[in-house]
Design a protein around this motif. Structure first.
Motif, PDB file in Angstrom:
ATOM      1  N   THR A  56       9.570  -2.312  -5.493  1.00 41.06           N
ATOM      2  CA  THR A  56       9.244  -2.724  -6.910  1.00 41.06           C
ATOM      3  C   THR A  56       8.198  -3.535  -7.599  1.00 41.06           C
ATOM      4  O   THR A  56       6.731  -2.912  -8.220  1.00 41.06           O
ATOM      5  CB  THR A  56       9.716  -0.990  -7.915  1.00 41.06           C
ATOM      6  OG1 THR A  56      10.457  -0.561  -7.369  1.00 41.06           O
ATOM      7  CG2 THR A  56       8.544  -0.762  -8.744  1.00 41.06           C
ATOM      8  N   ILE A  57       9.041  -4.252  -7.786  1.00 42.32           N
ATOM      9  CA  ILE A  57       7.934  -5.436  -8.595  1.00 42.32           C
ATOM     10  C   ILE A  57       7.038  -6.218  -7.371  1.00 42.32           C
ATOM     11  O   ILE A  57       5.337  -6.207  -8.284  1.00 42.32           O
ATOM     12  CB  ILE A  57       9.248  -6.657  -9.001  1.00 42.32           C
ATOM     13  CG1 ILE A  57       9.982  -5.849  -9.491  1.00 42.32           C
ATOM     14  CG2 ILE A  57       8.769  -7.991  -9.486  1.00 42.32           C
ATOM     15  CD1 ILE A  57       9.724  -5.250 -10.804  1.00 42.32           C
ATOM     16  N   ASP A  58       7.040  -6.002  -6.161  1.00 37.25           N
ATOM     17  CA  ASP A  58       6.070  -6.834  -5.396  1.00 37.25           C
ATOM     18  C   ASP A  58       4.408  -5.440  -5.444  1.00 37.25           C
ATOM     19  O   ASP A  58       4.226  -5.259  -5.351  1.00 37.25           O
ATOM     20  CB  ASP A  58       7.033  -6.941  -4.068  1.00 37.25           C
ATOM     21  CG  ASP A  58       7.637  -7.677  -4.153  1.00 37.25           C
ATOM     22  OD1 ASP A  58       7.065  -9.033  -4.568  1.00 37.25           O
ATOM     23  OD2 ASP A  58       8.333  -8.224  -2.684  1.00 37.25           O
ATOM     24  N   LYS A  59       5.282  -4.430  -5.225  1.00 36.81           N
ATOM     25  CA  LYS A  59       4.003  -3.823  -5.526  1.00 36.81           C
ATOM     26  C   LYS A  59       3.380  -3.590  -7.178  1.00 36.81           C
ATOM     27  O   LYS A  59       2.209  -3.263  -6.804  1.00 36.81           O
ATOM     28  CB  LYS A  59       5.085  -1.851  -5.420  1.00 36.81           C
ATOM     29  CG  LYS A  59       4.535  -1.246  -3.848  1.00 36.81           C
ATOM     30  CD  LYS A  59       5.181   0.322  -3.774  1.00 36.81           C
ATOM     31  CE  LYS A  59       6.606   0.660  -2.285  1.00 36.81           C
ATOM     32  NZ  LYS A  59       6.973   1.648  -2.723  1.00 36.81           N
ATOM     33  N   LEU A  60       3.632  -3.664  -7.882  1.00 35.34           N
ATOM     34  CA  LEU A  60       2.947  -3.820  -9.209  1.00 35.34           C
ATOM     35  C   LEU A  60       2.029  -4.549  -9.856  1.00 35.34           C
ATOM     36  O   LEU A  60       1.365  -4.600  -9.632  1.00 35.34           O
ATOM     37  CB  LEU A  60       4.585  -3.779 -10.348  1.00 35.34           C
ATOM     38  CG  LEU A  60       5.347  -2.379 -10.504  1.00 35.34           C
ATOM     39  CD1 LEU A  60       6.388  -2.491 -11.891  1.00 35.34           C
ATOM     40  CD2 LEU A  60       4.174  -1.561 -11.567  1.00 35.34           C
ATOM     41  N   HIS A  61       2.615  -5.521  -8.613  1.00 35.75           N
ATOM     42  CA  HIS A  61       2.055  -6.681  -8.719  1.00 35.75           C
ATOM     43  C   HIS A  61       2.480  -7.481  -9.858  1.00 35.75           C
ATOM     44  O   HIS A  61       1.909  -8.662 -10.518  1.00 35.75           O
ATOM     45  CB  HIS A  61       0.673  -6.792  -8.426  1.00 35.75           C
ATOM     46  CG  HIS A  61       0.239  -6.908  -7.613  1.00 35.75           C
ATOM     47  ND1 HIS A  61      -0.276  -7.690  -6.737  1.00 35.75           N
ATOM     48  CD2 HIS A  61       0.305  -5.804  -6.325  1.00 35.75           C
ATOM     49  CE1 HIS A  61      -1.407  -7.506  -5.199  1.00 35.75           C
ATOM     50  NE2 HIS A  61      -0.537  -6.541  -4.743  1.00 35.75           N
ATOM     51  N   THR A 370       3.731   6.862 -10.070  1.00 40.00           N
ATOM     52  CA  THR A 370       3.938   6.184 -11.377  1.00 40.00           C
ATOM     53  C   THR A 370       3.828   4.583 -11.349  1.00 40.00           C
ATOM     54  O   THR A 370       3.336   4.249 -12.152  1.00 40.00           O
ATOM     55  CB  THR A 370       5.336   6.692 -11.862  1.00 40.00           C
ATOM     56  OG1 THR A 370       5.099   8.341 -11.779  1.00 40.00           O
ATOM     57  CG2 THR A 370       5.730   6.476 -13.471  1.00 40.00           C
ATOM     58  N   VAL A 371       4.090   4.469 -10.017  1.00 42.01           N
ATOM     59  CA  VAL A 371       3.925   3.470 -10.268  1.00 42.01           C
ATOM     60  C   VAL A 371       2.555   2.054  -9.903  1.00 42.01           C
ATOM     61  O   VAL A 371       2.532   1.436 -10.489  1.00 42.01           O
ATOM     62  CB  VAL A 371       5.067   2.413  -8.731  1.00 42.01           C
ATOM     63  CG1 VAL A 371       5.112   1.249  -8.563  1.00 42.01           C
ATOM     64  CG2 VAL A 371       6.895   2.953  -8.225  1.00 42.01           C
ATOM     65  N   GLU A 372       1.800   3.363  -9.098  1.00 43.70           N
ATOM     66  CA  GLU A 372       0.949   2.600  -9.110  1.00 43.70           C
ATOM     67  C   GLU A 372      -0.273   2.942 -10.437  1.00 43.70           C
ATOM     68  O   GLU A 372      -1.586   1.955 -10.958  1.00 43.70           O
ATOM     69  CB  GLU A 372      -0.549   4.157  -8.072  1.00 43.70           C
ATOM     70  CG  GLU A 372      -1.888   3.630  -7.519  1.00 43.70           C
ATOM     71  CD  GLU A 372      -1.667   2.044  -7.608  1.00 43.70           C
ATOM     72  OE1 GLU A 372      -0.984   1.873  -7.220  1.00 43.70           O
ATOM     73  OE2 GLU A 372      -3.080   2.288  -7.335  1.00 43.70           O
TER      74      GLU A 372
END
Ligand code: N0T
Length: 519
Positions: A56-61, A370-372
């Motif tokens: 999730t942290i990586d996807k969030l940048h 939501t993450v996006e």
């Protein structure tokens, strides 16, 4: 997909918060840093769970991960310390090129000692709990007992000392002391020790600072005395930890607040009394000089309350930072409002794949969309976050998120003013209708005279002179580009349809550099 540049191999300067003319910067590796953060769930700080956090942290940048360090985890038996989770976290943060903010879950985690070790939680004689005015025992520990403070402080200092040896590159850039202090269900502690202290004189420095007559707490503060006394007691306890912790390892330290109603009166029985709510900020600032920042955890979704809270915590003596915000889509755009107010950082709460949701505070489910919603903003901002942080420290950054009471916002930049319109097509000048749901926002940074860097989503930006005096406005040049290794790279010029009606930001991550002129 890695967060940022690799960490330095050599030891780096200690991160610190600096200030000038009422503005602030968090210095990391010797330069202003913008925390595009995310906080994991409360029970995710275990080696076995980290594989569910990093995706999730990586996807969030996100460039920064906020992680709890629990007293029960590091000192399960009195005097025996175990920092193996922290060592695992440090190693993985370096791999992911993500900085860390550690959250010390000591005697208070949302008012309760749930994260204190069993030898603390189960020994109420040595570590007394709050007694209400009616003589009932609350779950919260009282800050008025030296034994509690000394035990908590010893563990916190052990953590800071371990970190000093284990983290010469400063993966860890800040430390939160306790979590949402205060007590629910009582305005303060009424135990015998608390009663004795409450009957004594209110501190001179405090009564002077608040312009009250000297005397007992009740004399000086009347109906506010109970809450003010408790805020002072809590802040002094927390400051003792911060002072000792900084003596071991001088990292920036902050506290987070469970908020009370930002507008008007709220009965202290119904919020975390004694914690750093807006009405007692002066008390916390005075009583806790080793705490660099008092920061609001903002779970409100309505724009007006969110902005009111940002105003309350953004002061010449207090840097703005939002260490927790709801992870629902409604709060994603607030990153523009927060950074536009020159904050040190922003972090949605509960960002991992453990399947927990704190709805209705945050999203019902942390799904891809939501993450996006948060990731798109971080992808846009992260490549120039360092430039933005430096300009912010110079007072050259503005920005806002889409409001709900109007679809047009005007922000003054000095000689120029920018108008943001939400819910616009890209062509012509129809009346803005707002986006549904509200999702827009923008940032403006002044690069030089008449020259600005612009970024945004779902918004149209137009420029005017603050005092036109007969002059009309034109774009001298509008460049789209990007930052690579801190340098601006030109991609194309916007003109014609792309500029005739204003500068339209859609969901494409576009960065513009504009030069304004008159004729
Ligand atoms: C926050 C988070 C986590 C009806 C809640 C917010 C975090 C803590 N507390 O998921 O527990 O560790 O700091 C409290 C907000 C209460 C608002 C109640 C409104």
């Amino acid at each position: 997909l890695l967060g940022g540049p690799a960490f330095a191999r050599e030891p780096t300067p200690v991160p610190q918060i600096v200030s000038q003319n009422g503005r602030f910067a968090l210095m990391v590796d010797g330069a202003p840093y913008l925390m595009l953060g995310a906080q994991m769930n409360n029970s995710s700080a275990w080696p076995a769970v980290l594989p569910k956090v990093w995706p999730t942290i990586d996807k969030l940048h996100a460039n920064t991960l906020e992680a709890p360090i629990a007293w029960e985890q590091v000192e399960p038996r009195e005097g025996q310390f175990d920092f193996s989770f922290l060592d695992t976290l440090l190693a993985q943060a370096r791999q992911h090129r993500v900085r860390l903010v550690l959250l010390w879950f000591g005697a208070w985690k949302n008012n309760s000692p749930s994260y204190a070790p069993e030898w603390v939680k189960l020994d109420n004689a040595r570590f007394p709990r709050v007694i209400t005015a009616r003589g009932e025992t609350r779950n919260s520990l009282s800050p008025l007992y030296t034994a509690t403070m000394e035990a908590d402080k010893k563990a916190f200092v052990a953590l800071m000392s371990h970190l000093k040896a284990a983290d010469p590159q400063h993966a860890v850039i800040m430390v939160q002391v306790e979590n949402e202090t205060g007590v629910y269900g009582s305005v303060r502690d009424f135990s015998p020790a608390a009663q004795a202290a409450f009957k004594g004189q209110a501190p001179d420095a405090l009564v002077k600072a608040l312009g009250k007559p000297p005397g007992t707490w009740a004399d000086a503060f009347g109906p506010d005395a109970d809450e003010f006394f408790y805020a002072w007691s809590m802040a002094r306890y927390v400051d003792a930890l911060a002072e000792a912790g900084k003596a071991a390892n001088p990292l920036p330290m902050y506290v987070n607040a469970a908020l009370r109603d930002p507008a008007g009166y709220q009965d202290p029985m119904s919020f975390s009394s004694g914690g750093p709510t807006w009405d007692v900020l002066d008390i916390w600032k005075l009583a806790a000089p080793h705490i660099d920042v008092v920061a609001p955890d903002i779970y409100m979704r309505d724009y007006a309350s969110y902005v009111r809270t940002l105003e309350q915590y953004s002061r010449p003596d207090n840097a703005l930072m939002v260490p927790e915000t709801g992870n629902g889509e409604a709060n994603a755009r607030m990153v523009f409002e927060v950074l536009g107010r020159r904050a040190l950082g922003f972090a949605p709460f509960g960002m991992d794949e453990t399947g927990y949701s704190n709805f209705p505070l945050g999203a019902p489910k942390l799904d891809e969309a939501t993450v996006e919603a948060f990731a798109q903003n971080y992808r846009l901002i992260e490549p120039f976050a360092r430039q933005l942080a430096a300009l912010s420290y110079q007072g050259k950054v503005w920005g806002a998120a889409e409001p709900t009471d109007t679809h047009v916002q005007r922000v003054s930049l000095g000689d120029w003013q920018v108008t943001a319109s939400y819910g616009m097509p890209q062509f012509a000048f129809p009346a803005p209708t707002g986006n549904s749901p509200p999702s827009g926002g923008f940032l403006v940074a002044e690069l030089g005279p008449n020259e600005y860097l612009l970024a945004g989503y779902h918004v149209r930006l137009n420029f005017d002179l603050t005092s036109p005096a007969g002059r009309k406005v034109q774009f001298a040049r509008v460049e789209e580009g990007h930052y690579a290794d801190g340098q601006w790279v030109f991609d194309r010029i916007w003109n014609g349809d792309q500029t005739d009606y204003g500068l339209n930001f859609t969901s494409a991550p576009q960065l513009l550099r504009v030069r304004l002129a008159t004729y």
